[in-house]
Write a protein that holds these residues in place. Structure first.
Motif, mmCIF file in Angstrom:
data_model
loop_
_atom_site.group_PDB
_atom_site.id
_atom_site.type_symbol
_atom_site.label_atom_id
_atom_site.label_comp_id
_atom_site.label_asym_id
_atom_site.label_seq_id
_atom_site.Cartn_x
_atom_site.Cartn_y
_atom_site.Cartn_z
ATOM 1 N N ASP A 285 -9.206 3.203 2.258
ATOM 2 C CA ASP A 285 -9.688 2.786 3.573
ATOM 3 C C ASP A 285 -8.718 3.203 4.682
ATOM 4 O OD1 ASP A 285 -12.014 1.702 2.609
ATOM 5 O OD2 ASP A 285 -11.264 -0.350 2.523
ATOM 6 N N ARG A 286 -7.435 3.338 4.337
ATOM 7 C CA ARG A 286 -6.455 3.723 5.365
ATOM 8 C C ARG A 286 -6.619 5.174 5.803
ATOM 9 N NH1 ARG A 286 -0.314 1.768 4.512
ATOM 10 N NH2 ARG A 286 -0.330 3.251 2.776
ATOM 11 N N VAL A 287 -7.289 5.974 4.985
ATOM 12 C CA VAL A 287 -7.395 7.401 5.320
ATOM 13 C C VAL A 287 -8.843 7.884 5.418
ATOM 14 C CG1 VAL A 287 -5.157 7.957 4.295
ATOM 15 C CG2 VAL A 287 -7.214 8.108 2.880
ATOM 16 N N ARG A 288 -9.785 6.968 5.450
ATOM 17 C CA ARG A 288 -11.183 7.398 5.573
ATOM 18 C C ARG A 288 -11.399 8.083 6.908
ATOM 19 N NH1 ARG A 288 -14.820 5.465 1.709
ATOM 20 N NH2 ARG A 288 -16.569 5.916 3.065
ATOM 21 N N LEU B 188 0.835 -1.202 0.000
ATOM 22 C CA LEU B 188 0.000 0.000 0.000
ATOM 23 C C LEU B 188 0.874 1.258 0.000
ATOM 24 C CD1 LEU B 188 -2.804 -1.078 2.503
ATOM 25 C CD2 LEU B 188 -3.073 -0.652 0.053
ATOM 26 N N ASP B 189 1.961 1.240 0.744
ATOM 27 C CA ASP B 189 2.883 2.378 0.737
ATOM 28 C C ASP B 189 3.451 2.595 -0.665
ATOM 29 O OD1 ASP B 189 2.513 2.752 3.446
ATOM 30 O OD2 ASP B 189 4.371 1.749 4.033
ATOM 31 N N ALA B 190 3.798 1.495 -1.325
ATOM 32 C CA ALA B 190 4.347 1.582 -2.684
ATOM 33 C C ALA B 190 3.296 2.114 -3.646
ATOM 34 C CB ALA B 190 4.837 0.211 -3.130
ATOM 35 N N ALA B 191 2.057 1.629 -3.529
ATOM 36 C CA ALA B 191 0.977 2.102 -4.397
ATOM 37 C C ALA B 191 0.748 3.591 -4.199
ATOM 38 C CB ALA B 191 -0.310 1.321 -4.108
ATOM 39 N N GLU B 192 0.761 4.029 -2.954
ATOM 40 C CA GLU B 192 0.573 5.452 -2.654
ATOM 41 C C GLU B 192 1.645 6.297 -3.350
ATOM 42 O OE1 GLU B 192 1.441 8.117 1.225
ATOM 43 O OE2 GLU B 192 0.025 6.475 1.555
ATOM 44 N N ALA B 193 2.895 5.859 -3.273
ATOM 45 C CA ALA B 193 3.999 6.615 -3.869
ATOM 46 C C ALA B 193 3.896 6.672 -5.390
ATOM 47 C CB ALA B 193 5.331 5.998 -3.450
ATOM 48 N N ARG C 236 -1.864 15.539 7.830
ATOM 49 C CA ARG C 236 -0.790 14.550 7.787
ATOM 50 C C ARG C 236 -0.461 14.228 6.329
ATOM 51 N NH1 ARG C 236 -3.214 10.273 12.248
ATOM 52 N NH2 ARG C 236 -3.206 11.697 14.038
ATOM 53 N N PRO C 237 0.824 14.042 5.987
ATOM 54 C CA PRO C 237 1.226 13.806 4.585
ATOM 55 C C PRO C 237 0.485 12.667 3.904
ATOM 56 C CG PRO C 237 3.146 14.282 5.919
ATOM 57 C CD PRO C 237 1.990 14.161 6.882
ATOM 58 N N ARG C 238 0.297 11.543 4.609
ATOM 59 C CA ARG C 238 -0.370 10.409 3.970
ATOM 60 C C ARG C 238 -1.791 10.763 3.550
ATOM 61 N NH1 ARG C 238 0.044 4.690 6.518
ATOM 62 N NH2 ARG C 238 1.758 4.688 5.032
ATOM 63 N N TYR C 239 -2.529 11.436 4.412
ATOM 64 C CA TYR C 239 -3.904 11.800 4.095
ATOM 65 C C TYR C 239 -3.943 12.749 2.907
ATOM 66 C CZ TYR C 239 -5.721 9.586 8.323
ATOM 67 O OH TYR C 239 -6.082 8.674 9.277
ATOM 68 N N GLN C 240 -3.041 13.729 2.909
ATOM 69 C CA GLN C 240 -3.004 14.699 1.809
ATOM 70 C C GLN C 240 -2.690 14.006 0.486
ATOM 71 O OE1 GLN C 240 0.364 16.351 0.484
ATOM 72 N NE2 GLN C 240 -1.041 16.749 -1.197
ATOM 73 N N ARG C 241 -1.712 13.088 0.501
ATOM 74 C CA ARG C 241 -1.325 12.406 -0.734
ATOM 75 C C ARG C 241 -2.446 11.534 -1.277
ATOM 76 N NH1 ARG C 241 3.682 11.758 1.949
ATOM 77 N NH2 ARG C 241 3.078 9.655 2.616
ATOM 78 N N GLY D 167 -8.294 -2.075 -8.631
ATOM 79 C CA GLY D 167 -9.418 -1.475 -7.925
ATOM 80 C C GLY D 167 -9.436 -1.876 -6.460
ATOM 81 N N ASP D 168 -9.181 -3.141 -6.192
ATOM 82 C CA ASP D 168 -9.139 -3.636 -4.816
ATOM 83 C C ASP D 168 -8.009 -2.952 -4.043
ATOM 84 O OD1 ASP D 168 -9.892 -5.310 -2.664
ATOM 85 O OD2 ASP D 168 -8.323 -6.751 -3.184
ATOM 86 N N LEU D 169 -6.867 -2.788 -4.689
ATOM 87 C CA LEU D 169 -5.724 -2.121 -4.073
ATOM 88 C C LEU D 169 -6.035 -0.656 -3.781
ATOM 89 C CD1 LEU D 169 -2.692 -1.992 -3.303
ATOM 90 C CD2 LEU D 169 -2.185 -1.646 -5.724
ATOM 91 N N PHE D 170 -6.657 0.018 -4.725
ATOM 92 C CA PHE D 170 -6.964 1.434 -4.551
ATOM 93 C C PHE D 170 -7.998 1.640 -3.440
ATOM 94 C CE2 PHE D 170 -9.125 5.427 -5.932
ATOM 95 C CZ PHE D 170 -8.052 6.272 -5.712
ATOM 96 N N THR D 171 -8.980 0.753 -3.369
ATOM 97 C CA THR D 171 -9.984 0.831 -2.301
ATOM 98 C C THR D 171 -9.325 0.655 -0.931
ATOM 99 O OG1 THR D 171 -11.732 -0.013 -3.754
ATOM 100 C CG2 THR D 171 -12.094 -0.209 -1.379
ATOM 101 N N ALA D 172 -8.392 -0.280 -0.833
ATOM 102 C CA ALA D 172 -7.678 -0.491 0.428
ATOM 103 C C ALA D 172 -6.848 0.735 0.796
ATOM 104 C CB ALA D 172 -6.775 -1.722 0.313
ATOM 105 N N LEU D 173 -6.294 1.396 -0.219
ATOM 106 C CA LEU D 173 -5.513 2.609 0.020
ATOM 107 C C LEU D 173 -6.405 3.708 0.604
ATOM 108 C CD1 LEU D 173 -2.550 3.529 -0.530
ATOM 109 C CD2 LEU D 173 -3.399 4.586 -2.630
#
Length: 204
Positions: free
Chosen positions: A64-67, A17-22, A103-108, A56-62
């Motif tokens: 969910d971490r910041v909902r 998930l960190d890699a997908a975010e980047a 927080r950076p993660r939420y903004q990204r 799509g499953d990966l993006f949804t999980a991404l």
């Protein structure tokens, strides 16, 4: 090969998930392949498919971490903070949300959803955003209904309209900030906006 422990599997999932975010943030969702994400994480595509069915499953999980479910924010500030005032509960929950968004993660991740995500396969960014707005507006209306029942809401404003006004203000602030997060502090401007609007909506 030894079977991974639950903790190791969770660490692998978080690394993906960190890699997908980047990579999503750098290239956009549609232009990113799952192979690139696996490579960014230093893993194989097989490891990625073990945890996620598709992009799509990966993006949804991404996401969910910041909902930021409104009710969870209210629970975090605690009933001691707002007592029997639904409007104060709304105010404090919004302030808590602004702190999270800074927080950076939420903004990204929210920048990815709003500015770097196109309709692609089973990914529908508009539907995802609409779902978040509907969830937020519904929760806000419930609190405004409680405020109205306690005589804390202006009599000429319905709970539904109050929720729509606050949601519209928050949505505008959110999109303005995501266009250029360095331009202003969402905690400071958001806090001022919410405090002012709730004062205007408060009953006599």
């Amino acid at each position: 090969m030894a079977r991974k422990t639950k903790a190791e599997a969770e660490a692998t999932r978080e690394a993906l998930l960190d890699a997908a975010e980047a990579v999503f943030y750098a290239k956009g969702v549609a232009r990113t392949s799952l192979e690139e994400i696996a490579r960014q994480a230093g893993m194989t595509r097989g490891a990625l498919y073990w945890h996620f069915k598709n992009k799509g499953d990966l993006f949804t999980a991404l996401l969910d971490r910041v909902r930021l479910p409104f009710q969870e924010l209210v629970e975090e500030v605690g009933t001691e903070s707002h007592g029997d005032s639904p409007l104060e509960a709304i105010r404090l929950a919004c302030h808590k949300g602004f702190v999270r968004l800074a927080r950076p993660r939420y903004q990204r991740v929210y920048s990815i959803l709003v500015h770097r995500c196109e309709f692609f396969g089973d990914i529908d960014p508009i539907a995802m955003q609409n779902s978040m707005v509907d969830e937020s507006c519904g929760a806000l209306e419930e609190y405004f209904q409680c405020a109205a029942a306690r005589g804390q809401l202006r009599e000429d404003i319905t709970p539904a309209l109050a929720a729509q006004l606050l949601q519209a203000a928050l949505g505008g602030l959110f999109h303005d900030w995501l266009r250029n997060p360095e331009e202003f502090s969402i905690e400071a401007r958001g806090g001022e906006l919410v405090d002012t609007l709730l004062r205007l909506l408060k009953g006599a």
